[in-house]
Design a protein around this motif. Sequence first.
Motif, PDB file in Angstrom:
ATOM      1  N   ALA A 118      56.456  21.514  29.982  1.00 14.43           N
ATOM      2  CA  ALA A 118      57.206  20.279  29.737  1.00 14.43           C
ATOM      3  C   ALA A 118      56.882  19.241  30.811  1.00 14.43           C
ATOM      4  O   ALA A 118      56.524  19.583  31.938  1.00 14.43           O
ATOM      5  N   LYS A 119      57.004  17.980  30.443  1.00  7.93           N
ATOM      6  CA  LYS A 119      56.911  16.899  31.413  1.00  7.93           C
ATOM      7  C   LYS A 119      58.282  16.722  32.071  1.00  7.93           C
ATOM      8  O   LYS A 119      59.291  17.228  31.560  1.00  7.93           O
ATOM      9  N   MET A 140      58.026  12.361  21.601  1.00  2.00           N
ATOM     10  CA  MET A 140      59.017  13.313  22.088  1.00  2.00           C
ATOM     11  C   MET A 140      59.971  13.670  20.955  1.00  2.00           C
ATOM     12  O   MET A 140      60.591  12.801  20.357  1.00  2.00           O
ATOM     13  N   GLU A 141      60.092  14.964  20.700  1.00  2.00           N
ATOM     14  CA  GLU A 141      60.999  15.426  19.661  1.00  2.00           C
ATOM     15  C   GLU A 141      62.268  16.041  20.243  1.00  2.00           C
ATOM     16  O   GLU A 141      63.334  15.966  19.639  1.00  2.00           O
ATOM     17  N   LYS A 142      62.123  16.647  21.424  1.00  2.00           N
ATOM     18  CA  LYS A 142      63.270  17.312  22.029  1.00  2.00           C
ATOM     19  C   LYS A 142      63.241  17.126  23.537  1.00  2.00           C
ATOM     20  O   LYS A 142      62.176  17.198  24.155  1.00  2.00           O
ATOM     21  N   ALA A 143      64.419  16.887  24.121  1.00  2.00           N
ATOM     22  CA  ALA A 143      64.518  16.682  25.571  1.00  2.00           C
ATOM     23  C   ALA A 143      65.670  17.495  26.130  1.00  2.00           C
ATOM     24  O   ALA A 143      66.642  17.797  25.440  1.00  2.00           O
ATOM     25  N   LEU A 144      65.542  17.822  27.418  1.00  2.00           N
ATOM     26  CA  LEU A 144      66.627  18.443  28.174  1.00  2.00           C
ATOM     27  C   LEU A 144      67.064  17.450  29.242  1.00  2.00           C
ATOM     28  O   LEU A 144      66.228  16.919  29.977  1.00  2.00           O
ATOM     29  N   VAL A 190      61.481  22.154  24.683  1.00  2.00           N
ATOM     30  CA  VAL A 190      61.630  20.739  25.036  1.00  2.00           C
ATOM     31  C   VAL A 190      60.288  20.142  25.460  1.00  2.00           C
ATOM     32  O   VAL A 190      59.416  20.830  25.981  1.00  2.00           O
ATOM     33  N   ASP A 191      60.147  18.858  25.226  1.00  2.00           N
ATOM     34  CA  ASP A 191      58.935  18.130  25.616  1.00  2.00           C
ATOM     35  C   ASP A 191      59.072  17.492  26.999  1.00  2.00           C
ATOM     36  O   ASP A 191      58.097  17.427  27.746  1.00  2.00           O
ATOM     37  N   VAL A 192      60.282  17.013  27.303  1.00  2.00           N
ATOM     38  CA  VAL A 192      60.529  16.345  28.580  1.00  2.00           C
ATOM     39  C   VAL A 192      61.856  16.825  29.159  1.00  2.00           C
ATOM     40  O   VAL A 192      62.850  16.937  28.433  1.00  2.00           O
ATOM     41  N   ILE A 193      61.859  17.106  30.459  1.00  2.00           N
ATOM     42  CA  ILE A 193      63.094  17.406  31.183  1.00  2.00           C
ATOM     43  C   ILE A 193      63.458  16.177  32.015  1.00  2.00           C
ATOM     44  O   ILE A 193      62.663  15.730  32.849  1.00  2.00           O
ATOM     45  N   PHE A 194      64.638  15.640  31.789  1.00  3.47           N
ATOM     46  CA  PHE A 194      65.148  14.527  32.586  1.00  3.47           C
ATOM     47  C   PHE A 194      66.039  15.103  33.675  1.00  3.47           C
ATOM     48  O   PHE A 194      67.038  15.762  33.377  1.00  3.47           O
ATOM     49  N   THR A 206      69.267  18.482  24.593  1.00  2.00           N
ATOM     50  CA  THR A 206      70.124  19.509  25.163  1.00  2.00           C
ATOM     51  C   THR A 206      70.748  18.927  26.427  1.00  2.00           C
ATOM     52  O   THR A 206      70.042  18.521  27.349  1.00  2.00           O
ATOM     53  N   ALA A 207      72.075  18.840  26.429  1.00  2.00           N
ATOM     54  CA  ALA A 207      72.822  18.283  27.565  1.00  2.00           C
ATOM     55  C   ALA A 207      73.265  19.424  28.461  1.00  2.00           C
ATOM     56  O   ALA A 207      74.089  20.254  28.066  1.00  2.00           O
ATOM     57  N   PHE A 208      72.733  19.452  29.690  1.00  2.00           N
ATOM     58  CA  PHE A 208      72.949  20.567  30.615  1.00  2.00           C
ATOM     59  C   PHE A 208      73.828  20.101  31.767  1.00  2.00           C
ATOM     60  O   PHE A 208      73.545  19.102  32.432  1.00  2.00           O
ATOM     61  N   ALA A 209      74.899  20.821  32.009  1.00  2.00           N
ATOM     62  CA  ALA A 209      75.749  20.590  33.172  1.00  2.00           C
ATOM     63  C   ALA A 209      76.579  21.850  33.384  1.00  2.00           C
ATOM     64  O   ALA A 209      76.563  22.779  32.568  1.00  2.00           O
ATOM     65  N   ARG A 210      77.352  21.868  34.457  1.00  2.00           N
ATOM     66  CA  ARG A 210      78.085  23.083  34.794  1.00  2.00           C
ATOM     67  C   ARG A 210      79.317  23.299  33.928  1.00  2.00           C
ATOM     68  O   ARG A 210      79.645  24.429  33.557  1.00  2.00           O
ATOM     69  N   THR A 211      80.036  22.224  33.559  1.00  2.00           N
ATOM     70  CA  THR A 211      81.352  22.357  32.937  1.00  2.00           C
ATOM     71  C   THR A 211      81.306  22.101  31.442  1.00  2.00           C
ATOM     72  O   THR A 211      81.059  20.968  30.996  1.00  2.00           O
TER      73      THR A 211
END
Length: 311
Positions: free
Chosen positions: A102-103, A1-5, A68-72, A29-34
């Motif tokens: 993506a996984k 894994m090189e990149k994750a969301l 991205v390779d994996v979405i958490f 990549t850190a995803f959230a609303r604020t």
Amino acid sequence: MEKALVVGASGGMGYSVVKELSSRGISVTAFARTRDKLEKLFGNDPNVTIYAGDLFKVEDLEEAAQGVDVIFQAANIPYSEWEMKLLVMMSNIIETAKKHSAKVAFVDNIYAYGRSTGTTVNERTPKNPHTKKGKLRLQVEELIKTSKVPALIAHFPDFYGPNAESSLLNYTLVNVIKNKKASYVGDQSIAREFIYTPDGAKAIVELSLNEEAYGQNWNIPAQEVISGEEIIKTIRDITDYQKGVSTVSKKMIQFLGIFNPQMREAVEMYYLNEEPVVLNGEKYEKLIGPIPHTCYREGLMKTMEYMKKQA
């Protein structure tokens, strides 16, 4: 894994997953609303890219997931919105994963297992949810499994740890930190599991790096059960806290539910404080090895240290 969301990066487990991935040199990549909260949490981390977006706007997710390779999936929404929005949110994440090949690694709870069997539950234990929210979590699981997206589902007990602001133990600890009279949700004599979020993050990241883990469910236990009385004694041992700690009963939550829709929705999950579901982690140990484990004393100490710094 090189990149994750990481979706839900500003929450308790999401925060720790971002930190764990970054510590391994993986671009996140850190995803959230604020945005302000994301900046506060990750603004100084060169491995982390911040994306402030809306889970219910597929275009936001698709833009954030590029390359991205994996979405958490570590996001959650208020109980009162589950019936209308939970499956929509999960569908958006699955469609985004399909578009980007993506996984997916899903952070899940124990609600779908239903009532305690009296023994630890493993991944072969039939899921028989008796609550509305447990049935919704089982629907989410079925949605994932029929999507044909390479996905793993990790079941965790209740969280505690850095930035786990919505956890039951945080409700107790926040007043301990302020040296005010605190409350504990549930019978203080009953032993149950609480997992330290950095341990949970290590476990799900390890699974995400193993191709064999996809297409399966995984239980990630805390490795130890602990009663409220033992938690409070541990807190007193590591601090100078001497105030009383009262019990939040089911009747109290029912009364608060008259005025607060969140409390009204929380009532049906109160059974977990009376009949704890305890997870069996043997399957994980056979594939990966020992489950990451921080003793409660150390975990509580580190959690309170983090909270004091944020105060």
